[in-house]
Motif scaffolding. Structure first.
Motif, PDB file in Angstrom:
ATOM      1  N   ASN A 204       9.213  61.786  39.188  1.00 39.29           N
ATOM      2  CA  ASN A 204       8.169  61.984  40.083  1.00 39.29           C
ATOM      3  C   ASN A 204       8.622  61.594  41.555  1.00 39.29           C
ATOM      4  OD1 ASN A 204       5.666  62.500  41.561  1.00 39.29           O
ATOM      5  ND2 ASN A 204       4.360  61.808  39.741  1.00 39.29           N
ATOM      6  N   PRO A 205       8.701  62.593  42.556  1.00 40.85           N
ATOM      7  CA  PRO A 205       9.090  62.325  43.785  1.00 40.85           C
ATOM      8  C   PRO A 205       7.836  61.560  44.505  1.00 40.85           C
ATOM      9  CG  PRO A 205       8.785  64.572  43.624  1.00 40.85           C
ATOM     10  CD  PRO A 205       8.743  64.096  42.274  1.00 40.85           C
ATOM     11  N   VAL A 206       6.630  61.932  44.207  1.00 41.84           N
ATOM     12  CA  VAL A 206       5.634  61.388  45.078  1.00 41.84           C
ATOM     13  C   VAL A 206       5.562  59.694  45.112  1.00 41.84           C
ATOM     14  CG1 VAL A 206       2.919  61.193  45.169  1.00 41.84           C
ATOM     15  CG2 VAL A 206       4.160  63.440  44.327  1.00 41.84           C
ATOM     16  N   THR A 207       6.031  59.211  44.011  1.00 40.81           N
ATOM     17  CA  THR A 207       6.062  57.852  43.662  1.00 40.81           C
ATOM     18  C   THR A 207       6.680  57.061  44.938  1.00 40.81           C
ATOM     19  OG1 THR A 207       5.547  57.914  41.328  1.00 40.81           O
ATOM     20  CG2 THR A 207       6.260  55.763  42.616  1.00 40.81           C
ATOM     21  N   ARG A 208       8.113  57.840  45.193  1.00 40.59           N
ATOM     22  CA  ARG A 208       8.929  57.342  45.866  1.00 40.59           C
ATOM     23  C   ARG A 208       8.433  57.633  47.358  1.00 40.59           C
ATOM     24  NH1 ARG A 208      12.495  58.921  42.260  1.00 40.59           N
ATOM     25  NH2 ARG A 208      12.796  60.928  43.033  1.00 40.59           N
ATOM     26  N   LEU A 209       7.974  58.919  47.628  1.00 40.82           N
ATOM     27  CA  LEU A 209       7.459  59.336  49.089  1.00 40.82           C
ATOM     28  C   LEU A 209       6.235  58.365  49.404  1.00 40.82           C
ATOM     29  CD1 LEU A 209       7.587  61.039  51.263  1.00 40.82           C
ATOM     30  CD2 LEU A 209       5.804  62.482  50.169  1.00 40.82           C
ATOM     31  N   VAL A 210       5.421  58.046  48.645  1.00 38.91           N
ATOM     32  CA  VAL A 210       4.181  56.994  48.894  1.00 38.91           C
ATOM     33  C   VAL A 210       4.866  55.428  49.219  1.00 38.91           C
ATOM     34  CG1 VAL A 210       2.553  55.689  47.885  1.00 38.91           C
ATOM     35  CG2 VAL A 210       2.653  58.219  47.416  1.00 38.91           C
ATOM     36  N   ARG A 211       5.727  55.210  48.605  1.00 39.15           N
ATOM     37  CA  ARG A 211       6.387  53.963  49.082  1.00 39.15           C
ATOM     38  C   ARG A 211       7.041  53.865  50.340  1.00 39.15           C
ATOM     39  NH1 ARG A 211       8.259  53.442  43.333  1.00 39.15           N
ATOM     40  NH2 ARG A 211      10.627  53.986  44.216  1.00 39.15           N
ATOM     41  N   ILE A 212       7.796  55.027  50.843  1.00 35.43           N
ATOM     42  CA  ILE A 212       8.303  55.208  52.028  1.00 35.43           C
ATOM     43  C   ILE A 212       7.253  55.241  53.066  1.00 35.43           C
ATOM     44  CG2 ILE A 212       9.503  56.835  53.381  1.00 35.43           C
ATOM     45  CD1 ILE A 212      10.675  57.896  50.988  1.00 35.43           C
ATOM     46  N   LEU A 213       6.129  56.100  52.840  1.00 33.95           N
ATOM     47  CA  LEU A 213       5.139  56.100  53.853  1.00 33.95           C
ATOM     48  C   LEU A 213       4.424  54.760  54.005  1.00 33.95           C
ATOM     49  CD1 LEU A 213       3.636  59.647  53.280  1.00 33.95           C
ATOM     50  CD2 LEU A 213       5.222  58.840  54.783  1.00 33.95           C
ATOM     51  N   ASP A 214       4.169  53.952  52.781  1.00 33.75           N
ATOM     52  CA  ASP A 214       3.339  52.782  52.763  1.00 33.75           C
ATOM     53  C   ASP A 214       4.085  51.718  53.692  1.00 33.75           C
ATOM     54  OD1 ASP A 214       1.470  50.660  51.799  1.00 33.75           O
ATOM     55  OD2 ASP A 214       3.233  49.971  51.011  1.00 33.75           O
ATOM     56  N   ARG A 215       5.415  51.911  53.506  1.00 32.73           N
ATOM     57  CA  ARG A 215       6.477  50.935  54.490  1.00 32.73           C
ATOM     58  C   ARG A 215       6.516  51.183  55.949  1.00 32.73           C
ATOM     59  NH1 ARG A 215      12.192  49.680  51.715  1.00 32.73           N
ATOM     60  NH2 ARG A 215      12.443  48.896  53.606  1.00 32.73           N
ATOM     61  N   LEU A 216       6.490  52.416  55.946  1.00 32.50           N
ATOM     62  CA  LEU A 216       6.551  52.770  57.625  1.00 32.50           C
ATOM     63  C   LEU A 216       5.215  52.632  58.168  1.00 32.50           C
ATOM     64  CD1 LEU A 216       8.449  56.458  57.345  1.00 32.50           C
ATOM     65  CD2 LEU A 216       9.356  54.044  58.225  1.00 32.50           C
ATOM     66  N   GLN A 217       3.958  52.806  57.436  1.00 35.36           N
ATOM     67  CA  GLN A 217       2.709  52.680  58.007  1.00 35.36           C
ATOM     68  C   GLN A 217       2.551  51.241  58.300  1.00 35.36           C
ATOM     69  OE1 GLN A 217      -0.170  55.844  57.914  1.00 35.36           O
ATOM     70  NE2 GLN A 217       0.908  54.785  59.539  1.00 35.36           N
ATOM     71  N   ARG A 218       3.408  50.210  57.428  1.00 39.27           N
ATOM     72  CA  ARG A 218       2.973  48.935  57.655  1.00 39.27           C
ATOM     73  C   ARG A 218       3.735  48.351  58.753  1.00 39.27           C
ATOM     74  NH1 ARG A 218       4.573  46.106  53.594  1.00 39.27           N
ATOM     75  NH2 ARG A 218       5.118  47.783  52.230  1.00 39.27           N
ATOM     76  N   TRP A 219       4.888  49.261  59.380  1.00 40.05           N
ATOM     77  CA  TRP A 219       5.957  48.828  60.303  1.00 40.05           C
ATOM     78  C   TRP A 219       5.299  48.377  61.737  1.00 40.05           C
ATOM     79  CZ3 TRP A 219       9.526  53.135  62.291  1.00 40.05           C
ATOM     80  CH2 TRP A 219      10.712  52.522  63.219  1.00 40.05           C
ATOM     81  N   HIS A 220       5.452  47.046  61.868  1.00 38.45           N
ATOM     82  CA  HIS A 220       4.653  46.727  63.266  1.00 38.45           C
ATOM     83  C   HIS A 220       5.737  46.887  64.430  1.00 38.45           C
ATOM     84  CE1 HIS A 220       2.212  44.363  66.296  1.00 38.45           C
ATOM     85  NE2 HIS A 220       3.225  43.810  66.718  1.00 38.45           N
ATOM     86  N   LEU A 221       5.436  48.194  65.273  1.00 40.55           N
ATOM     87  CA  LEU A 221       6.604  48.578  66.218  1.00 40.55           C
ATOM     88  C   LEU A 221       6.323  47.465  67.404  1.00 40.55           C
ATOM     89  CD1 LEU A 221       5.557  52.176  66.018  1.00 40.55           C
ATOM     90  CD2 LEU A 221       7.891  51.053  65.625  1.00 40.55           C
ATOM     91  N   ARG A 275      16.669  54.392  57.505  1.00 40.73           N
ATOM     92  CA  ARG A 275      17.214  53.285  56.473  1.00 40.73           C
ATOM     93  C   ARG A 275      16.341  53.206  55.571  1.00 40.73           C
ATOM     94  NH1 ARG A 275      16.026  48.149  55.658  1.00 40.73           N
ATOM     95  NH2 ARG A 275      14.418  48.286  57.393  1.00 40.73           N
ATOM     96  N   VAL A 276      14.800  53.142  55.974  1.00 40.98           N
ATOM     97  CA  VAL A 276      13.647  52.985  54.923  1.00 40.98           C
ATOM     98  C   VAL A 276      13.813  54.038  53.819  1.00 40.98           C
ATOM     99  CG1 VAL A 276      11.025  52.826  54.570  1.00 40.98           C
ATOM    100  CG2 VAL A 276      12.321  51.736  56.520  1.00 40.98           C
ATOM    101  N   THR A 277      13.714  55.412  54.331  1.00 37.94           N
ATOM    102  CA  THR A 277      13.778  56.144  53.266  1.00 37.94           C
ATOM    103  C   THR A 277      15.008  56.383  52.340  1.00 37.94           C
ATOM    104  OG1 THR A 277      12.730  57.752  54.912  1.00 37.94           O
ATOM    105  CG2 THR A 277      13.899  58.710  53.022  1.00 37.94           C
ATOM    106  N   ALA A 278      15.943  55.960  52.928  1.00 38.33           N
ATOM    107  CA  ALA A 278      17.328  55.748  51.968  1.00 38.33           C
ATOM    108  C   ALA A 278      17.250  54.788  50.900  1.00 38.33           C
ATOM    109  CB  ALA A 278      18.569  55.434  52.752  1.00 38.33           C
ATOM    110  N   GLU A 279      16.594  53.565  51.444  1.00 36.31           N
ATOM    111  CA  GLU A 279      16.187  52.424  50.177  1.00 36.31           C
ATOM    112  C   GLU A 279      15.486  52.915  49.182  1.00 36.31           C
ATOM    113  OE1 GLU A 279      17.031  48.682  53.463  1.00 36.31           O
ATOM    114  OE2 GLU A 279      15.029  49.006  52.670  1.00 36.31           O
ATOM    115  N   GLU A 280      14.507  53.661  49.832  1.00 43.13           N
ATOM    116  CA  GLU A 280      13.510  54.146  48.521  1.00 43.13           C
ATOM    117  C   GLU A 280      13.872  55.280  47.779  1.00 43.13           C
ATOM    118  OE1 GLU A 280      11.322  52.102  47.703  1.00 43.13           O
ATOM    119  OE2 GLU A 280      11.017  50.805  49.140  1.00 43.13           O
ATOM    120  N   ALA A 281      14.476  56.304  48.322  1.00 45.19           N
ATOM    121  CA  ALA A 281      14.758  57.293  47.848  1.00 45.19           C
ATOM    122  C   ALA A 281      16.333  57.943  48.385  1.00 45.19           C
ATOM    123  CB  ALA A 281      13.997  58.522  48.271  1.00 45.19           C
TER     124      ALA A 281
END
Length: 377
Positions: A204-221, A275-281
């Motif tokens: 299921n690719p959704v699981t990995r996509l959700v993890r990617i988006l969660d990490r990016l949304q928590r990224w304090h720029l 980088r974040v995407t490659a780590e999760e998927a």
């Protein structure tokens, strides 16, 4: 056109040209006629090919030597859409307003440029107008092509005023001295389609996509700074086309945008997304497009010149701002100090877009006051 240029009438003439990006529909013919009549040498060229071109660009130059002051803007407009009270490209004055697509963004400012230039002739120095037909679109073949054209000929303005609709509540209340940058990214995560009752036979690719988006949304720029608000990342689209409730999808996609201040650089933001995407998927695919970097023209001679002109003509004290979307100032600021000032922006891109008749005339007065300061006439 005979007699003094009326910015209202010239705006109406430009509105009649349905110049939806990248079409010109005669808009730059109207500009050429008005500019050549007051002594400008008008250079026109096309750039690019379909689907994003060809784009009509115009550089008009009058005078020579220093100082070189440039007005800049775009003759293209966004699509009209359905539901206008009358034709979007049939200018009409109803009450105190001139209606039509482009009245505010930004054919009104271009007309005001030309009206102001007509009143300030015989100056020492150079006045130019840099007008593209590719600002509302991908902005690939417009102002960037104009800058390349000028560079090839050794032409470079000392200051640039872009006529974007920057005013908020009333004409003159806001000058843009910078803009945030923008990056779009598309993330596609592959998986293996299967039955939801047999997850061990699928991936299921959704699981990995959700993890990617969660990490990016928590990224304090960042926390922003004196002139810019904090950078922000927004997820703008998620697509999972499984076709049924009992299918694990084979692919999951997302799209995101970051609007970033001058604490950031587009390339570094793109690298972090990758980088974040490659780590999760590890097998995921990322595409990114940097629309423009953040820029800031520190308050100084140019911003003071414009705010002084606004105060003299209107009595309004302008506020300096960096809010809003991107504009072609992001390119022009790389070659010269650049600020933006134009009409109130409440109706830009909307149905029944309209500019106040009086605002169009006062805007021409402000631009005239700017030119008189620049050229000391």
């Amino acid at each position: 056109m005979t007699g003094p240029i009326d910015p209202v009438a010239l705006t109406a003439d430009l509105i009649r040209c349905a110049s939806v990006t990248p079409a010109d529909a005669g808009a730059q013919d109207v500009l050429t006629q008005a500019l050549e009549a007051q002594g400008f040498t008008v250079h026109r060229f096309t750039s690019g090919e379909a689907p994003h071109g060809p784009v009509e660009n115009l550089v008009a130059i009058r005078g020579e030597g220093a100082p070189h002051f440039a007005f800049a803007g775009h003759s293209d407009v966004v699509p009209a859409g359905e539901g206008w009270t009358a034709g979007a490209f049939e200018p009409a004055i109803r009450g105190d307003l001139l209606y039509g697509r482009g009245a505010v963004d930004m054919k009104g400012a271009i007309a005001a440029f030309i009206a102001a230039a007509e009143r300030v002739q015989g100056h020492t120095g150079t006045l130019s107008l840099l007008i593209t037909g590719d600002e509302e679109g991908p902005a690939i073949h417009g102002t960037r092509a104009i800058i390349e054209w000028m560079d090839a000929r050794g032409i470079r303005p000392d200051m640039v005023l872009v006529g974007e609709p920057t005013s908020d509540v009333r004409l003159g209340d806001t000058i843009k001295i910078g803009r945030r940058g923008s990056i779009n990214a598309w993330i596609e995560v592959p998986g293996t389609q299967g039955h939801v009752a047999y997850p061990h036979l699928a991936d299921n690719p959704v699981t990995r996509l959700v993890r990617i988006l969660d990490r990016l949304q928590r990224w304090h720029l960042d926390d922003g700074n004196a002139w810019f608000q904090p950078s922000n990342l927004e997820v703008t689209d998620i697509e999972v086309a499984s076709g049924a409730t009992n299918i694990i999808p084979g692919t999951a996609r997302a799209r995101l945008n970051i609007r970033f201040n001058d604490e950031q650089q587009g390339a570094a933001l793109e690298a972090e997304i990758r980088r974040v995407t490659a780590e999760e998927a590890p097998l995921a695919r990322v595409e990114a497009m940097i629309s423009g970097e953040a820029f800031l023209t520190e308050p100084g001679a140019l911003s003071s010149l414009v705010s002084d002109a606004i105060r003299t003509v209107t009595g309004v004290e302008a506020t300096y701002s960096t809010t809003g979307g991107t504009s072609d100032a992001r390119f022009l600021s790389q070659i010269a100090p650049t600020v933006e000032f134009g009409l109130p922006n409440a109706t830009m891109h909307k149905l029944d877009e309209a500019a106040a008749v009086e605002d169009l005339r006062v805007l021409a007065d402000v631009y005239e006051a700017v030119l008189r300061q620049v050229f000391r006439v």
